[in-house]
Design a protein around this motif. Structure first.
Motif, PDB file in Angstrom:
ATOM      1  N   LYS A 116      14.027   8.382  -8.818  1.00  0.00           N
ATOM      2  CA  LYS A 116      13.454   8.356  -7.425  1.00  0.00           C
ATOM      3  C   LYS A 116      13.589   7.364  -6.857  1.00  0.00           C
ATOM      4  O   LYS A 116      13.348   6.455  -7.814  1.00  0.00           O
ATOM      5  CB  LYS A 116      12.104   8.675  -8.084  1.00  0.00           C
ATOM      6  CG  LYS A 116      11.065   9.435  -7.038  1.00  0.00           C
ATOM      7  CD  LYS A 116       9.633   9.420  -7.287  1.00  0.00           C
ATOM      8  CE  LYS A 116       8.611   9.336  -5.724  1.00  0.00           C
ATOM      9  NZ  LYS A 116       8.507   8.769  -5.654  1.00  0.00           N
ATOM     10  N   ILE A 117      13.563   7.294  -6.026  1.00  0.00           N
ATOM     11  CA  ILE A 117      13.134   6.238  -5.089  1.00  0.00           C
ATOM     12  C   ILE A 117      11.891   6.275  -4.065  1.00  0.00           C
ATOM     13  O   ILE A 117      11.626   7.141  -3.966  1.00  0.00           O
ATOM     14  CB  ILE A 117      14.567   5.649  -4.302  1.00  0.00           C
ATOM     15  CG1 ILE A 117      15.202   6.527  -3.196  1.00  0.00           C
ATOM     16  CG2 ILE A 117      16.476   5.588  -5.371  1.00  0.00           C
ATOM     17  CD1 ILE A 117      15.941   6.070  -2.353  1.00  0.00           C
ATOM     18  N   ASP A 118      11.286   4.883  -4.186  1.00  0.00           N
ATOM     19  CA  ASP A 118      10.364   4.644  -2.866  1.00  0.00           C
ATOM     20  C   ASP A 118      11.440   3.806  -1.935  1.00  0.00           C
ATOM     21  O   ASP A 118      11.083   2.699  -1.758  1.00  0.00           O
ATOM     22  CB  ASP A 118       9.686   4.251  -3.276  1.00  0.00           C
ATOM     23  CG  ASP A 118       8.351   4.799  -4.728  1.00  0.00           C
ATOM     24  OD1 ASP A 118       8.845   6.062  -4.386  1.00  0.00           O
ATOM     25  OD2 ASP A 118       7.997   4.795  -5.826  1.00  0.00           O
ATOM     26  N   LEU A 119      11.148   4.820  -0.625  1.00  0.00           N
ATOM     27  CA  LEU A 119      11.499   4.367   0.306  1.00  0.00           C
ATOM     28  C   LEU A 119      10.180   2.918   1.565  1.00  0.00           C
ATOM     29  O   LEU A 119      10.078   2.527   2.238  1.00  0.00           O
ATOM     30  CB  LEU A 119      12.459   5.622   1.747  1.00  0.00           C
ATOM     31  CG  LEU A 119      13.163   5.366   1.214  1.00  0.00           C
ATOM     32  CD1 LEU A 119      14.127   6.568   2.941  1.00  0.00           C
ATOM     33  CD2 LEU A 119      14.456   4.843   0.854  1.00  0.00           C
ATOM     34  N   TYR A 120       9.231   3.536   0.893  1.00  0.00           N
ATOM     35  CA  TYR A 120       7.653   3.537   1.659  1.00  0.00           C
ATOM     36  C   TYR A 120       6.867   3.836   0.747  1.00  0.00           C
ATOM     37  O   TYR A 120       6.497   5.344  -0.221  1.00  0.00           O
ATOM     38  CB  TYR A 120       7.838   3.826   2.553  1.00  0.00           C
ATOM     39  CG  TYR A 120       6.559   3.128   3.410  1.00  0.00           C
ATOM     40  CD1 TYR A 120       6.359   1.899   4.395  1.00  0.00           C
ATOM     41  CD2 TYR A 120       5.292   3.760   3.262  1.00  0.00           C
ATOM     42  CE1 TYR A 120       5.621   1.860   5.295  1.00  0.00           C
ATOM     43  CE2 TYR A 120       4.748   3.394   3.916  1.00  0.00           C
ATOM     44  CZ  TYR A 120       4.147   2.456   4.984  1.00  0.00           C
ATOM     45  OH  TYR A 120       3.181   1.283   5.542  1.00  0.00           O
ATOM     46  N   ASP A 121       6.495   2.305  -0.495  1.00  0.00           N
ATOM     47  CA  ASP A 121       5.376   3.413  -1.434  1.00  0.00           C
ATOM     48  C   ASP A 121       4.210   1.791  -0.619  1.00  0.00           C
ATOM     49  O   ASP A 121       4.396   0.786  -0.761  1.00  0.00           O
ATOM     50  CB  ASP A 121       5.372   3.030  -2.219  1.00  0.00           C
ATOM     51  CG  ASP A 121       4.732   3.030  -3.280  1.00  0.00           C
ATOM     52  OD1 ASP A 121       3.786   3.826  -2.892  1.00  0.00           O
ATOM     53  OD2 ASP A 121       4.711   3.304  -4.401  1.00  0.00           O
ATOM     54  N   ASN A 122       3.058   2.309  -0.176  1.00  0.00           N
ATOM     55  CA  ASN A 122       1.844   1.670   0.171  1.00  0.00           C
ATOM     56  C   ASN A 122       0.948   1.711   0.060  1.00  0.00           C
ATOM     57  O   ASN A 122       0.191   2.925   0.958  1.00  0.00           O
ATOM     58  CB  ASN A 122       2.327   0.398   1.331  1.00  0.00           C
ATOM     59  CG  ASN A 122       1.967  -0.795   2.323  1.00  0.00           C
ATOM     60  OD1 ASN A 122       1.461  -1.243   1.337  1.00  0.00           O
ATOM     61  ND2 ASN A 122       1.824  -0.615   3.181  1.00  0.00           N
ATOM     62  N   SER A 123      -0.392   0.850  -0.550  1.00  0.00           N
ATOM     63  CA  SER A 123      -1.554   1.452  -0.332  1.00  0.00           C
ATOM     64  C   SER A 123      -2.277   0.660   1.051  1.00  0.00           C
ATOM     65  O   SER A 123      -2.304  -0.398  -0.204  1.00  0.00           O
ATOM     66  CB  SER A 123      -2.072   0.808  -1.589  1.00  0.00           C
ATOM     67  OG  SER A 123      -0.762   1.992  -2.434  1.00  0.00           O
ATOM     68  N   ILE A 124      -3.070   0.649   1.615  1.00  0.00           N
ATOM     69  CA  ILE A 124      -3.460  -0.033   2.645  1.00  0.00           C
ATOM     70  C   ILE A 124      -4.793   0.524   2.991  1.00  0.00           C
ATOM     71  O   ILE A 124      -5.405   1.670   2.653  1.00  0.00           O
ATOM     72  CB  ILE A 124      -2.677   0.023   3.607  1.00  0.00           C
ATOM     73  CG1 ILE A 124      -2.710   0.984   4.581  1.00  0.00           C
ATOM     74  CG2 ILE A 124      -1.445  -1.223   3.706  1.00  0.00           C
ATOM     75  CD1 ILE A 124      -1.934   1.273   5.869  1.00  0.00           C
ATOM     76  N   HIS A 125      -5.771  -0.409   3.354  1.00  0.00           N
ATOM     77  CA  HIS A 125      -7.076   0.138   3.809  1.00  0.00           C
ATOM     78  C   HIS A 125      -6.701   0.673   4.965  1.00  0.00           C
ATOM     79  O   HIS A 125      -6.200   0.909   5.282  1.00  0.00           O
ATOM     80  CB  HIS A 125      -7.563  -1.233   3.912  1.00  0.00           C
ATOM     81  CG  HIS A 125      -8.558  -2.303   2.613  1.00  0.00           C
ATOM     82  ND1 HIS A 125      -7.983  -2.954   2.731  1.00  0.00           N
ATOM     83  CD2 HIS A 125      -9.419  -2.265   2.096  1.00  0.00           C
ATOM     84  CE1 HIS A 125      -8.453  -3.523   1.978  1.00  0.00           C
ATOM     85  NE2 HIS A 125      -9.115  -2.679   0.941  1.00  0.00           N
ATOM     86  N   LEU A 126      -7.616   1.499   4.761  1.00  0.00           N
ATOM     87  CA  LEU A 126      -8.576   3.007   6.024  1.00  0.00           C
ATOM     88  C   LEU A 126      -8.304   2.058   7.563  1.00  0.00           C
ATOM     89  O   LEU A 126      -7.522   2.315   8.287  1.00  0.00           O
ATOM     90  CB  LEU A 126      -9.368   3.719   5.728  1.00  0.00           C
ATOM     91  CG  LEU A 126     -10.058   5.158   7.304  1.00  0.00           C
ATOM     92  CD1 LEU A 126      -9.019   5.915   6.868  1.00  0.00           C
ATOM     93  CD2 LEU A 126     -10.765   5.676   6.405  1.00  0.00           C
ATOM     94  N   PHE A 127      -9.458   1.269   6.826  1.00  0.00           N
ATOM     95  CA  PHE A 127      -9.723   0.648   8.580  1.00  0.00           C
ATOM     96  C   PHE A 127      -9.477  -0.916   8.359  1.00  0.00           C
ATOM     97  O   PHE A 127      -8.916  -1.389   7.384  1.00  0.00           O
ATOM     98  CB  PHE A 127     -11.600  -0.034   8.712  1.00  0.00           C
ATOM     99  CG  PHE A 127     -12.256   1.535   9.039  1.00  0.00           C
ATOM    100  CD1 PHE A 127     -12.209   2.205   9.696  1.00  0.00           C
ATOM    101  CD2 PHE A 127     -13.275   1.884   7.723  1.00  0.00           C
ATOM    102  CE1 PHE A 127     -12.947   3.138  10.377  1.00  0.00           C
ATOM    103  CE2 PHE A 127     -13.364   3.916   8.065  1.00  0.00           C
ATOM    104  CZ  PHE A 127     -12.737   4.463   9.446  1.00  0.00           C
ATOM    105  N   PRO A 128      -9.491  -1.987   8.938  1.00  0.00           N
ATOM    106  CA  PRO A 128      -9.101  -3.264   8.931  1.00  0.00           C
ATOM    107  C   PRO A 128     -10.278  -4.061   7.168  1.00  0.00           C
ATOM    108  O   PRO A 128     -10.766  -3.891   7.698  1.00  0.00           O
ATOM    109  CB  PRO A 128      -9.220  -4.295  10.172  1.00  0.00           C
ATOM    110  CG  PRO A 128     -10.131  -3.018  10.709  1.00  0.00           C
ATOM    111  CD  PRO A 128     -10.256  -2.137  10.630  1.00  0.00           C
ATOM    112  N   GLY A 129      -8.858  -4.799   6.975  1.00  0.00           N
ATOM    113  CA  GLY A 129      -9.980  -4.986   5.735  1.00  0.00           C
ATOM    114  C   GLY A 129     -10.351  -6.983   6.097  1.00  0.00           C
ATOM    115  O   GLY A 129      -9.867  -7.411   7.226  1.00  0.00           O
ATOM    116  N   ILE A 130     -11.293  -7.161   5.723  1.00  0.00           N
ATOM    117  CA  ILE A 130     -12.108  -8.062   5.903  1.00  0.00           C
ATOM    118  C   ILE A 130     -12.573  -9.325   5.347  1.00  0.00           C
ATOM    119  O   ILE A 130     -12.902  -9.226   3.961  1.00  0.00           O
ATOM    120  CB  ILE A 130     -13.599  -8.299   6.790  1.00  0.00           C
ATOM    121  CG1 ILE A 130     -13.358  -6.933   7.839  1.00  0.00           C
ATOM    122  CG2 ILE A 130     -14.336  -9.624   7.528  1.00  0.00           C
ATOM    123  CD1 ILE A 130     -12.402  -7.834   8.628  1.00  0.00           C
ATOM    124  N   SER A 131     -11.857 -10.891   5.327  1.00  0.00           N
ATOM    125  CA  SER A 131     -11.932 -11.681   4.063  1.00  0.00           C
ATOM    126  C   SER A 131     -12.434 -12.631   4.616  1.00  0.00           C
ATOM    127  O   SER A 131     -12.260 -13.108   5.684  1.00  0.00           O
ATOM    128  CB  SER A 131     -10.874 -12.186   3.216  1.00  0.00           C
ATOM    129  OG  SER A 131     -10.068 -11.946   3.897  1.00  0.00           O
TER     130      SER A 131
END
Length: 721
Positions: free
Chosen positions: A423-438
């Motif tokens: 299996k290949i992942d063309l796109y595999d990304n975990s991102i915040h729902l809202f813009p993350g603040i740091s």
């Protein structure tokens, strides 16, 4: 004619279609008639399988009219062809021969079989197997490169197997490595897609509306046999899939849906030793959707994917390779979200298969390709803390694929072959729902009531392409909104944008909270709150307190003026730093002008006469200090909550104690007389003469309080401004 239920599903509807449309016969084009059939048992199975070449007979289209029925063995490898008793003896095929029926109404892809035995009674029965192409001739050379392999026009069928009108689709020329070789390009169809499920199912509502396109960016093939050698075959196939749909999904369960969209069909055709050979190419397509959890979801899904497969037996064994396309999305998510309330996961995608066979054979060279688009998160819009939590949304495009070959059709010496690609992942990304603040920080501004807020904001987040409002919100100590701002972007890199906001006109000595906010779907979500405080604005001041007169001289100090040094905050908070001639005790300042004690000792008692008079000054702060005033003649303004509290007191106590108890320090006082006077002022610095706000005048008993407004005046004024 009857068909065995063991026939694979993706070919079953084709043969059913043949059955429902078959007429009494086909065109009467007979090119060769075999002579008397062999008697059963003349030729063994081994002789047939080991023969380099078998006689090939083109029976003509009209031979279909002699067929009574066709059955298949459970594994679909053996074919039982029953002929009508009216079949002329000269038309009955021989054992150990290959028979071919050209394309006709009964056999849209033609029919080919190797006759393994012939039985003449009680019915005419041909026991056959699928033909081996290598036994058609001593040598041949077929290729899409030189036109010896030609391709027919494509046909498209719906989910029920009915031919439908379709639109040919010519995608943007992205190029591929396989196109550098000669072949056939862009056999792609585009279809309208409208899938809907609602009520009475586990899905509350499911709809996908838009377009789907699928087919081949490229097909190339070479099939070559040299005299005395095995057949060498190479297939270059580049299937492509695309979606451009809008979706509405609502469910509160774990559910799946698998819907057949249809299939695209075409044929590769050639002549081998003058006999027509047909290689049916079928591209079938299913739509899949699955969800688990509580989901309300509206979005668009746009993606295109191509993958190039090469399948060859040139090395002596079947081998395969795959070159993956990146699709047309690059590093971007294929989802375009309009509404999301996702506490679980949702996945959707296409399941596609390509089969290249020989005539009506149900096996051949096959490719399975499954791109799947998956979202998962715990993001319930009903939660007021959603931005504070700011969950991660997992976004994946995964591709699964496999190759399988039933080599019996193309060379009996190589056996079967199956290979599943990782299996290949063309796109595999975990991102915040809202813009993350740091990196959130609050720095000092130019004055005590100015601050500078700076933070880094993630450049990419799941909801970034949806119309929304974002910024910084300012809350007071009661969490009430006192301001909304749109910070300025000052710097950015590939992942973050640096934001800066100047806050001015803040109140001194106050507690504030700054937080990011994001307004979307008609609701404002506030992120984590960052506490900061403003400094007080301190001013050094000098006051003069004057005791002007008193009807009761016992309440009139011998010193009539007191100079007060104080630090005053922006809201009037006072901290007394010095009063000349007074003694500090904690936050209070004292001046005493009478302090007399007279003691008379008797045999068993001791008599005391105590007389004291003092003035106390302190800074007094209250939410509403004037509420402490009981003087009905006063009409205070409550504009200020800070003032100087001044209390003047006089006491005279005449009492005795028992000597022994006194010496043991466990005694009670027995009063002859008791006098206590107090006058209390809450003075503002307006310089106005003021009578007391409260007072007491107690006589005879320490347990009885008599409220009295004494006739005494004082004033407080600011000096040295």
């Amino acid at each position: 004619m009857k068909i065995s239920s063991s026939l694979p599903r993706h070919f079953l509807y084709l043969i059913l279609l043949v059955l429902t449309t078959a007429l009494a016969g086909c065109d009467k084009n007979t090119t060769e008639e075999p002579s008397e059939p062999d008697k059963p048992g003349d030729i063994t199975e081994t002789d047939i399988d080991s023969a380099d070449v078998l006689p090939v007979h083109n029976l003509g289209e009209d031979f279909a009219s002699y067929i009574e029925s066709i059955d298949y063995s459970p594994d679909s490898t053996t074919i039982y062809v029953s002929l009508k008793q009216s079949t002329p003896a000269g038309r009955i095929p021989k054992e150990a021969s290959i028979i071919v029926i050209p394309e006709c109404e009964m056999f849209p892809d033609g029919f080919g079989a190797t006759v393994r035995s012939v039985r003449l009674s009680p019915t005419i029965m041909l026991t056959c197997s699928w033909p081996d192409l290598s036994q058609f001739a001593e040598e041949f050379n077929l290729s899409t490169a030189d036109g010896t392999l030609e391709i027919s026009e494509i046909e498209v069928f719906d989910q029920d197997g009915n031919r439908i009108e379709f639109e040919e689709y010519d995608p943007d020329d992205q190029g591929s490595s396989s196109r550098s070789r000669a072949g056939i390009c862009n056999l792609i169809t585009r279809q309208h897609l409208d899938l809907s499920v609602s009520n009475g199912t586990a899905w509350n509502h499911l709809r996908f509306l838009g377009q789907v396109y699928y087919g081949f960016r490229y097909i190339g093939a070479t099939i070559q046999k040299e005299r005395g050698r095995r057949t060498i075959m190479t297939f270059d196939i580049e299937p492509t899939l695309g979606l451009n749909v809008s979706s509405i999904v609502e469910c509160k369960a774990e559910v799946n849906k698998d819907i057949r969209i249809g299939q695209l069909r075409t044929n590769l055709k050639a002549l081998v030793a003058g006999v027509p050979v047909v290689f049916p190419v079928t591209f079938y397509l299913y739509f899949e959707a699955a969800a688990a959890g509580s989901i309300t979801f509206e979005s668009t899904l746009t993606h295109e994917f191509s993958s190039a497969f090469t399948i060859s037996n040139s090395s002596g064994q079947w081998r395969s390779s795959r070159r993956n396309g990146d699709g047309n999305n690059g590093d971007e998510s294929p989802w375009g979200i309009q509404k999301i309330d996702l506490d679980g996961s949702i996945s959707t995608g296409l399941r596609a298969g390509v089969i290249v066979g020989l005539y009506s054979a149900t096996t051949g060279v096959g490719i399975n390709l499954i791109p799947k688009y998956t979202l998962s998160a715990s993001a319930s819009l009903s939660s007021d803390d959603l931005y504070r939590i700011n969950p991660m949304v997992s976004n994946n495009i995964g591709i699964e694929s496999e190759i399988y070959v039933a080599a019996k059709l193309f060379g009996c010496d190589l056996g079967k072959y199956t290979y599943s690609f990782p299996k290949i992942d063309l796109y595999d990304n975990s991102i915040h729902l809202f813009p993350g603040i740091s990196g959130f920080k609050v720095g000092e501004g130019a004055t005590e009531t100015e601050k500078v807020v700076e933070y880094d904001r993630e450049k990419h987040f799941f909801l970034e392409n949806i119309q929304a409002e974002e910024g910084l919100v300012l809350l007071d100590e009661n969490s009430e909104v006192v301001g909304r701002y749109k910070p300025t972007s000052t710097e950015e890199n590939e992942s973050k944008i640096h934001k800066k906001q100047y806050l001015s006109r803040l109140k001194p000595k106050k507690t504030y909270y700054a937080a990011p906010f994001y307004s979307i779907f008609g609701k404002t979500f506030i992120g984590n709150e960052y506490l900061f405080k403003t400094d007080d604005i301190i001013e050094s001041r000098t006051y003069r307190l004057s005791i002007l007169n008193s009807a009761d001289e016992r309440l009139l100090p011998d010193k009539k003026e007191f100079i007060i040094k104080a630090d005053v905050g922006a809201e009037g908070d006072i901290e007394i730093t010095n009063i000349e001639g007074m003694e500090r005790q904690g936050n209070d300042w004292y001046y005493s002008w009478i302090d007399n004690v007279e003691r008379t000792d008797g045999e068993s008692t001791i008599t005391f006469k105590e007389e004291r008079a003092s003035l106390r000054i302190s800074a007094y702060v209250s939410d509403n200090p004037y509420s402490l005033c009981i003087n009905e003649a006063h009409n205070h303004s409550d504009d200020s909550n800070t003032m100087i509290n001044t209390s003047i007191g006089y006491q005279y106590h005449y009492y005795y104690v028992f000597r022994q108890a006194y010496e043991n320090q466990a005694y009670s006082k027995y009063y002859y007389s008791w006098t206590s006077k107090r006058a209390e002022f809450w003075l503002s610095s307006d310089g106005k003469t003021q009578t007391p706000c409260d007072g007491q005048d107690n006589k005879g008993s320490m347990n009885t309080v008599y409220t009295t407004i004494h006739n005494i005046t004082a004033k407080l004024e600011r000096i040295g401004q």
